[in-house]
Design a protein around this motif. Structure first.
Motif, short mmCIF file in Angstrom:
data_model
loop_
_atom_site.label_atom_id
_atom_site.label_comp_id
_atom_site.label_asym_id
_atom_site.label_seq_id
_atom_site.Cartn_x
_atom_site.Cartn_y
_atom_site.Cartn_z
N LEU A 107 1.61 4.37 -5.49
CA LEU A 107 1.26 3.17 -4.71
C LEU A 107 1.94 1.95 -5.32
CD1 LEU A 107 -0.47 2.04 -2.39
CD2 LEU A 107 -2.34 1.79 -3.99
N ILE A 108 1.91 1.85 -6.65
CA ILE A 108 2.55 0.71 -7.32
C ILE A 108 4.06 0.75 -7.10
CG2 ILE A 108 3.05 -0.28 -9.59
CD1 ILE A 108 0.19 0.65 -10.42
N VAL A 109 4.66 1.94 -7.30
CA VAL A 109 6.12 2.05 -7.16
C VAL A 109 6.54 1.73 -5.72
CG1 VAL A 109 8.02 3.72 -7.17
CG2 VAL A 109 6.38 3.71 -9.04
N THR A 110 5.84 2.31 -4.75
CA THR A 110 6.20 2.08 -3.34
C THR A 110 5.97 0.61 -2.98
OG1 THR A 110 5.42 4.31 -2.90
CG2 THR A 110 5.90 2.96 -1.00
N GLY A 111 4.85 0.06 -3.43
CA GLY A 111 4.55 -1.34 -3.14
C GLY A 111 5.61 -2.26 -3.69
N ASN A 112 6.02 -2.00 -4.93
CA ASN A 112 7.05 -2.83 -5.56
C ASN A 112 8.38 -2.70 -4.82
OD1 ASN A 112 7.96 -4.55 -7.66
ND2 ASN A 112 9.06 -2.79 -8.52
N THR A 113 8.72 -1.48 -4.44
CA THR A 113 9.99 -1.26 -3.73
C THR A 113 9.98 -1.96 -2.39
OG1 THR A 113 10.15 0.91 -4.78
CG2 THR A 113 11.54 0.54 -2.86
N MET A 114 8.88 -1.82 -1.65
CA MET A 114 8.82 -2.44 -0.33
C MET A 114 8.81 -3.97 -0.46
SD MET A 114 9.14 -0.01 1.72
CE MET A 114 9.05 -0.95 3.23
N MET A 171 -0.38 14.33 3.77
CA MET A 171 0.36 13.49 4.73
C MET A 171 -0.42 12.22 5.05
SD MET A 171 3.26 14.86 5.10
CE MET A 171 3.89 13.72 6.32
N VAL A 172 -1.73 12.37 5.26
CA VAL A 172 -2.55 11.19 5.55
C VAL A 172 -2.53 10.23 4.35
CG1 VAL A 172 -4.92 10.39 5.96
CG2 VAL A 172 -4.02 12.31 7.26
N GLY A 173 -2.63 10.83 3.14
CA GLY A 173 -2.59 10.02 1.92
C GLY A 173 -1.26 9.29 1.80
N ALA A 174 -0.16 10.01 2.05
CA ALA A 174 1.17 9.41 1.94
C ALA A 174 1.32 8.27 2.95
CB ALA A 174 2.25 10.47 2.17
N LEU A 175 0.87 8.50 4.18
CA LEU A 175 1.01 7.46 5.22
C LEU A 175 0.13 6.26 4.88
CD1 LEU A 175 1.14 9.68 8.44
CD2 LEU A 175 3.03 8.66 7.17
N ALA A 176 -1.04 6.52 4.32
CA ALA A 176 -1.92 5.41 3.92
C ALA A 176 -1.24 4.59 2.81
CB ALA A 176 -3.26 5.96 3.44
N ILE A 177 -0.59 5.28 1.89
CA ILE A 177 0.14 4.58 0.82
C ILE A 177 1.25 3.74 1.44
CG2 ILE A 177 1.82 4.98 -1.04
CD1 ILE A 177 -0.04 7.17 -2.07
N GLY A 178 1.95 4.30 2.44
CA GLY A 178 3.03 3.56 3.11
C GLY A 178 2.51 2.29 3.75
N VAL A 179 1.39 2.40 4.44
CA VAL A 179 0.82 1.23 5.13
C VAL A 179 0.34 0.20 4.09
CG1 VAL A 179 -1.06 0.44 6.61
CG2 VAL A 179 0.20 2.50 7.21
N LEU A 180 -0.40 0.71 3.09
CA LEU A 180 -0.94 -0.21 2.06
C LEU A 180 0.17 -0.92 1.30
CD1 LEU A 180 -3.90 1.70 0.35
CD2 LEU A 180 -3.98 -0.54 1.44
N ALA A 181 1.18 -0.15 0.91
CA ALA A 181 2.26 -0.71 0.08
C ALA A 181 3.12 -1.68 0.86
CB ALA A 181 3.12 0.43 -0.47
N THR A 182 3.19 -1.52 2.18
CA THR A 182 4.07 -2.37 2.99
C THR A 182 3.33 -3.56 3.57
OG1 THR A 182 5.16 -0.30 3.63
CG2 THR A 182 5.83 -2.26 4.80
N PHE A 183 2.05 -3.38 3.86
CA PHE A 183 1.35 -4.40 4.64
C PHE A 183 1.38 -5.78 3.97
CE2 PHE A 183 -2.31 -6.85 6.02
CZ PHE A 183 -2.08 -6.85 7.39
N ILE A 184 1.03 -5.83 2.69
CA ILE A 184 0.88 -7.15 2.05
C ILE A 184 2.21 -7.92 2.03
CG2 ILE A 184 0.27 -8.35 -0.09
CD1 ILE A 184 -1.86 -6.09 -0.48
N PRO A 185 3.32 -7.32 1.50
CA PRO A 185 4.57 -8.08 1.54
C PRO A 185 5.05 -8.35 2.97
CG PRO A 185 4.97 -5.84 0.73
CD PRO A 185 3.50 -6.03 0.79
N ALA A 186 4.83 -7.41 3.89
CA ALA A 186 5.30 -7.60 5.26
C ALA A 186 4.50 -8.71 5.94
CB ALA A 186 5.17 -6.29 6.04
N TYR A 187 3.18 -8.69 5.71
CA TYR A 187 2.33 -9.70 6.34
C TYR A 187 2.72 -11.09 5.85
CZ TYR A 187 -1.83 -12.14 7.98
OH TYR A 187 -2.68 -13.02 8.60
N SER A 188 2.89 -11.24 4.53
CA SER A 188 3.22 -12.58 4.02
C SER A 188 4.61 -13.01 4.49
CB SER A 188 3.08 -12.64 2.50
OG SER A 188 3.94 -11.72 1.92
N ALA A 189 5.53 -12.04 4.65
CA ALA A 189 6.88 -12.40 5.12
C ALA A 189 6.83 -12.90 6.56
CB ALA A 189 7.80 -11.19 5.02
#
Lengths: 240, 388
Positions: free
Chosen positions: B271-278, B357-375
């Protein structure tokens, strides 16, 4: 005075600004950028907004283009009172009525010329074949049909700006706004781009508002509006 | 150009970064899928639905201590007991010590009643059972084990003892097919072979397996048997088959807690790695996002596009991770299924795939949402001024 009405001739106004003010806030400190701007720009005008740095010309352009909101006054552009539109309505309005030309072209590097030009059409609701026809028409107009599969890195600066112009006109907007469109180009390419913008005004009847520092660029416009410390200073009709 | 093409091209703008993050996602999902499947497999060992009315009676001091076979008579007399089978782990191997599989000396008559679900009743004829029971040197083997070693009925299997000093030569009289692969990696031979070959085993057995008439009889029976032999020379410990198996699983330590701990650590790390990358990928596109919005893309549409990128990224990583885990599961079954029969059932089950798969997709949404929302909330004019 800023409240003076500026006569730019022509017919029906496409842009009407009434007592427009814009301020920015730095913590508790209000920094006024524009004050009491009253202006009517007729359909088919080609305006160069000029003035020293900090005079508010880009801010005025942003307000006209609907990517910023005033802190006072009202603006009616392309028959819409922009203050009445919410953010989503304003986005749809921009897509339908405004084409943007930026100093640094701002093409998407991972999309080729065709796809870059197609971008605004993705949200306009146009079908696939209609999109293809309109993109080809726009690229024909800027004389880049042979480069439509090229990526931005495979184009010269002048070609990139022509792709950006094609992107700006592909939705057939009434208004084109250009912020220092030749600022990143050499003299030859700048002249070519300015000629193209001028053609969009004279041949297609697009209303153009361009911010520029460059007197040569401004000379292509029909009128120059000078701003000074956030107020309209004077207009100059360009005689060519 | 279609929306998916736009999302894919945006995702591939930095191929190296995308490949690295997909690689780390593949590894993480693979690890989680394999660990969770291991836990599921171990849980299945201790939650065997076939064992609801089976009990194991063994020496209270441990499995290495024997019980007198005379206990069988007492056990059989209990009204709740349907059948009793003496069973002793033999621990032999075939040809090579590495070719290890489960093999037992057991009562050739009652074994078929005790493990009737595992042996499968279809496909075994009475005649085959009789063949085995008649031949004192006969044996029965599961189909997987037979296939692995190329055995067929009538073949002689020499077993080398490791616990007991005998090397019985056994003739295959029956090959059975079981509903579960793990139950097919077993060989049984006559208890007499052990008793006659090893004098110290005469009249003794390591365990007795009982089948009760009804599952609800079990608590009462356990209590009575252990009380009957309390304070004797051979005290008993009677327990359900699942409890008996659990004792083996517990030898691995608190494997459930370890696996869940590792899973949690992997999920947090990815989650941290994906979040940082996104966050980095979105920050680099501040100007581009502002241009999209200037052209008429609403903030919501841009947010959706960015979220779709994150979801596609982890979706690809998750899918590949699960696929790799499935391939690895096949390898585990093939290499460890004989030596440790429960590994013959090791598989990445649909529930685990779904959870990964559900866990991975949840990580994708969580990791992307915050930077995407603020952008997408940043004013367009600020975005256009941003460098990069």
């Amino acid at each position: 005075m800023s409240s003076d009405r500026f006569d730019l001739g022509g017919g029906e106004p496409i842009i009407t600004l009434r007592d427009i003010a814009k301020s920015y806030w730095r913590e508790e400190l209000e920094i006024p950028v524009l004050q009491g701007i009253d202006l009517e720009i007729p359909t088919g005008a080609y305006i160069a907004l000029m003035g020293p740095s900090g005079s508010g010309k880009t801010t005025l352009l942003n307000l006209i283009a609907g990517i910023d909101r005033p802190t006072g006054g009202s603006l009616e552009v392309c028959e819409h009172e922009l203050n009445d539109l919410d953010d989503d309505q304003l986005a749809a309005w921009r897509n339908a009525h405004v084409g943007f030309i930026f100093q640094n072209y701002n093409l998407v590097p991972v999309l080729n010329a065709f796809e870059n030009v197609e971008l605004p059409l993705l949200v306009s609701g146009a079908g696939r074949s209609e999109r293809r026809d309109r993109v080809e028409q726009a690229l024909t107009l800027v004389n880049l049909t042979d480069k439509m599969r090229n990526y931005p890195r495979q184009l010269s600066g002048g070609q990139e700006q022509r792709v950006a112009i094609a992107r700006a006109i592909v939705t057939n907007p009434d208004l084109l706004v250009a912020d220092e469109p030749t600022g990143a180009l050499d003299a030859k390419n700048a002249e070519e781009v300015l000629g193209l913008i001028e053609r969009l005004n004279t041949e297609l009847g697009k209303t153009i508002v361009m911010v520029t520092h460059d007197p040569k660029a401004a000379h292509h416009a029909k009128h120059q509006i000078h701003l000074e410390k956030g107020v309209l200073d004077r207009t100059v009709e360009v005689n060519r | 150009m279609r929306w998916l093409a736009l999302i894919w091209k945006s995702l591939m703008r930095s191929k190296r970064r995308t490949l690295l993050i997909v690689g780390s996602l593949v590894l993480s999902v693979f690890t989680v899928a394999v660990l969770q499947s291991l836990l599921t497999t171990l849980n299945a060992v201790t939650n065997n639905p076939n064992s609801s009315n089976r009990l194991v009676v063994r020496h209270k001091s441990g499995l290495t201590q024997m019980l007198p076979r005379s206990y069988e008579a007492y056990l059989r007399q209990q009204p709740e007991v349907a059948t009793v089978c003496a069973l002793q782990w033999f621990g032999g191997y075939y040809q090579d010590p590495r070719n290890f599989f489960a093999n037992f000396a057991s009562d050739e008559t009652t074994i078929f009643q005790i493990f009737r679900e595992e042996f499968g009743t279809s496909g075994i004829s009475e005649a085959q059972i009789k063949d085995y029971q008649r031949d004192g040197a006969g044996c029965i083997v599961g189909e997987s084990l037979a296939k692995k070693n190329g055995w067929k009925v009538g073949d002689v299997v020499p077993l080398t003892g490791t616990i007991f000093p005998i090397n019985p030569r056994l003739t295959i009289r029956l090959i059975y097919k079981s509903p579960k692969p793990s139950d097919e990696n077993v060989l049984h031979f006559h208890y007499k072979v052990l008793e006659e070959g090893v004098p110290r085993m005469k009249g003794l057995s390591g365990s007795f397996w009982l089948r009760t008439r009804r599952p609800e009889d079990i608590p009462r029976l356990i209590e009575r048997v252990d009380r009957h032999y309390a304070n004797s020379a051979y005290e008993t410990l009677t327990e359900t088959e699942n409890a008996f198996n659990l004792a083996f699983v517990k030898m691995l330590g608190n494997i459930g807690a370890i696996i869940q701990g590792i899973t949690a650590a992997v999920v947090v790390a990815i989650l941290i790695v994906t979040g940082n990358t996104m966050a980095t990928a979105i920050r680099e596109r501040t100007t581009e996002i502002a241009v999209f919005r200037a052209m008429g893309f609403s903030a919501g549409r841009v947010l959706t596009l960015l979220l779709a990128e994150g979801v596609l990224l982890v979706g690809v990583g998750g899918f590949l991770g699960v696929l790799l885990a499935n391939l690895a599961a096949g390898g585990v079954r093939a290499s460890l299924g004989s030596a440790m029969p429960f590994f013959a059932d090791f598989a990445i089950l649909p529930n685990t795939v779904l959870a990964c798969m559900v866990g991975a997709l949840a990580i994708g949404v969580l990791a992307t949402f915050i930077p995407a929302y603020s952008a997408t909330r940043r004013p367009i004019t600020e975005g256009l001024k941003a460098v990069g």
